[in-house]
Design an enzyme around this catalytic site. Structure first.
Site, short mmCIF file in Angstrom:
data_model
loop_
_atom_site.label_atom_id
_atom_site.label_comp_id
_atom_site.label_asym_id
_atom_site.label_seq_id
_atom_site.Cartn_x
_atom_site.Cartn_y
_atom_site.Cartn_z
N GLN A 148 -6.81 -1.62 4.38
CA GLN A 148 -5.88 -1.29 5.45
C GLN A 148 -6.45 -0.21 6.37
O GLN A 148 -6.92 0.83 5.89
CB GLN A 148 -4.53 -0.81 4.90
CG GLN A 148 -3.51 -0.70 6.03
CD GLN A 148 -2.16 -0.18 5.58
OE1 GLN A 148 -2.05 0.97 5.20
NE2 GLN A 148 -1.15 -1.03 5.68
N LYS A 181 1.04 -4.88 9.64
CA LYS A 181 2.21 -4.35 8.93
C LYS A 181 2.94 -3.39 9.86
O LYS A 181 2.32 -2.45 10.38
CB LYS A 181 1.76 -3.64 7.65
CG LYS A 181 2.91 -3.13 6.79
CD LYS A 181 2.40 -2.80 5.40
CE LYS A 181 3.51 -2.28 4.50
NZ LYS A 181 3.84 -0.87 4.77
N CYS A 203 3.24 3.52 9.76
CA CYS A 203 3.27 4.84 9.10
C CYS A 203 4.13 5.82 9.90
O CYS A 203 3.91 6.03 11.09
CB CYS A 203 1.86 5.39 8.94
SG CYS A 203 1.84 7.01 8.16
N ASN A 221 9.67 -6.82 3.55
CA ASN A 221 9.40 -5.61 2.75
C ASN A 221 10.54 -4.61 2.95
O ASN A 221 11.08 -4.49 4.04
CB ASN A 221 8.05 -5.01 3.20
CG ASN A 221 7.79 -3.62 2.64
OD1 ASN A 221 7.63 -2.66 3.39
ND2 ASN A 221 7.75 -3.50 1.34
N ARG A 270 7.86 0.61 -3.82
CA ARG A 270 8.42 1.52 -4.82
C ARG A 270 8.99 0.77 -6.01
O ARG A 270 8.99 1.29 -7.12
CB ARG A 270 9.48 2.40 -4.15
CG ARG A 270 8.87 3.36 -3.12
CD ARG A 270 9.92 3.95 -2.21
NE ARG A 270 10.60 2.91 -1.45
CZ ARG A 270 11.74 3.08 -0.79
NH1 ARG A 270 12.32 4.25 -0.80
NH2 ARG A 270 12.29 2.07 -0.13
N PRO A 301 0.85 -1.19 0.00
CA PRO A 301 0.00 0.00 0.00
C PRO A 301 0.88 1.24 0.00
O PRO A 301 1.87 1.30 0.73
CB PRO A 301 -0.75 -0.11 1.33
CG PRO A 301 0.16 -0.89 2.22
CD PRO A 301 0.94 -1.82 1.33
N MET A 302 0.55 2.22 -0.83
CA MET A 302 1.29 3.49 -0.81
C MET A 302 0.29 4.62 -0.97
O MET A 302 -0.28 4.81 -2.05
CB MET A 302 2.36 3.51 -1.90
CG MET A 302 3.52 2.58 -1.58
SD MET A 302 4.90 2.71 -2.73
CE MET A 302 4.22 1.88 -4.13
#
Ligand SMILES: Cc1cc2nc3c(=O)[nH]c(=O)nc-3n(C[C@H](O)[C@H](O)[C@H](O)COP(=O)(O)O)c2cc1C
Length: 370
Positions: free
Chosen positions: A108, A179, A138, A239, A264, A43-44
């Site tokens: 999420q 995450k 985050c 990740n 990315r 997720p971004m």
């Protein structure tokens, strides 16, 4: 997958034990054509919207190699989020919770307060979410100041409490995943964090191999991911800085993981998921990546995204891909100041002609000139 991954741990409390492990993910993904490697699209926020997820997963006639997508985070503060907010982040819920090419999308949630997180998860499950992912990684200051994201890494028991509340709030067949980063300002608590996630009932754990203090600075710490993986029974998804098949191999060797999440890297190498499975050879050529960018814009427009936002997201892809590819770096420099989406589209359409036809049209142009 089961032969590749560690077994699952003791079932958590409750009558029907929730599904654990990446076997659950493979069941969710219903992709018997993708045995072995588990490769999730990270997720971004501001990047991986439904249009992006669709563009990436429909590559190569749907054989993109992506096992799973995760929505951009839905922020939960002091009350449950409205269904319309969840649907905005994950419009795939209106079509069975998968991308058009059939890759499941988890919703999420980000927040530190167990009760609204649990209620929001229950609402997402009611909307048909295929899984719930909890964001405790985050690093954004505004998010952390309001007790969300990586702040919870300071107190592993809080990770456990929120995970447990969410796990108990959604039906057992829906995976709840976590995450995290390796820690707040040091990777020292990574094993405690992994155990807390497992105790909370997570089906699996994704770890970005950086501390919050590092933000995105090097080095990525795949060893810490390995320490966590060795300490828990549930699968751990590695990740961070997975930009090539070679990086995936090195990360596997260092961490012992066989499941990966790519963020990315997907902008410079949208073919990376397929390449890691041995389905593709060379990275996409310039005209191929240009076509993918056009496909992305077409999808953003189909979803009625305002032109200004679509232009911003397109530039964001170019900017992030620029770190990995010269053509994207060049296009970013050329178009970063453009104000009209249609001008950038026209320029990218120019790049999307394959070299042969580009040469043919060039000579046609010359012939016309005479
Ligand atoms: C622009 C941007 C937005 C991100 N948004 C999210 C997000 O919404 N949720 C999340 O869990 N992680 C988010 N991340 C972190 C990524 O999912 C991933 O953990 C991180 O980029 C490291 O992986 P990578 O090296 O493959 O990019 C974001 C990262 C970037 C660069």
């Amino acid at each position: 997958m089961s032969h590749l991954l560690p077994g699952t741990s003791a079932p958590p409390r409750g009558a029907a034990p929730p599904r654990r492990g990446l076997e659950a993910a493979h069941e969710v993904a219903e992709r018997p054509d993708q045995p072995g490697l588990f490769l999730a699209l990270a997720p971004m926020d501001g990047v991986t919207d439904a249009a992006y997820r669709d563009a990436i997963t429909t590559q190569f006639e749907g054989r993109s190699g992506v096992s799973l997508c995760v929505s951009e985070f839905v922020r939960v503060v002091d009350r449950p989020v409205q269904p319309k907010v969840i649907l905005r982040h994950c419009p795939e819920l209106e079509h069975g919770g998968s991308t058009p090419s059939g890759v499941p999308v988890f919703v999420q949630l980000l927040g530190g307060d167990a009760a609204p997180m649990a209620e929001s998860a229950s609402i997402a499950a009611g909307l048909g979410a295929r899984g719930i992912d909890l964001n405790f990684g985050c690093p954004a200051k505004t998010v952390n100041r309001h007790d969300g994201g990586a702040t919870l890494l300071k107190t592993p028991t809080r990770v456990e409490v929120v995970t447990r509340a969410v796990r108990d709030a959604v039906p057992s067949q829906i995976p709840v995943t976590v995450k995290i980063r390796v820690g707040w300002d040091s990777p020292a608590p990574i094993v405690d964090l992994a155990r807390a996630s497992e105790q909370g009932g997570a089906s699996w754990l994704t770890i970005h191999g950086r501390t919050r203090a590092q933000l995105y600075r090097p080095p990525v710490d795949w060893e810490a991911i390995g320490r966590a993986a060795a300490a828990v029974g549930m699968p751990v998804v590695a990740n961070g800085d997975l930009f090539s098949p070679e990086a995936l191999r090195r990360c596997a060797a260092v961490s012992g993981c066989e499941s990966f999440m790519i963020g990315r890297g997907a902008m410079g190498r949208p073919d990376l998921f397929a390449a890691a499975r041995g389905w593709r050879g060379q990275p996409l050529r310039s005209f191929e990546i240009a076509r993918l960018l056009l496909a992305y814009v077409t999808r953003m427009r189909a979803q009625q995204m305002p032109t200004f936002n679509a232009l911003g997201r397109l530039k964001q892809w170019l900017r992030m891909g620029a770190m990995q590819r010269e053509d994207l770096a060049c296009w970013f420099e050329l178009y970063k100041r453009e104000r009209e989406l249609c001008d950038v589209i026209a320029a990218i359409a120019d790049h999307s002609r394959p070299p042969a036809s580009a040469a043919a049209s060039a000579s046609l142009g010359n012939a016309r000139a005479h």
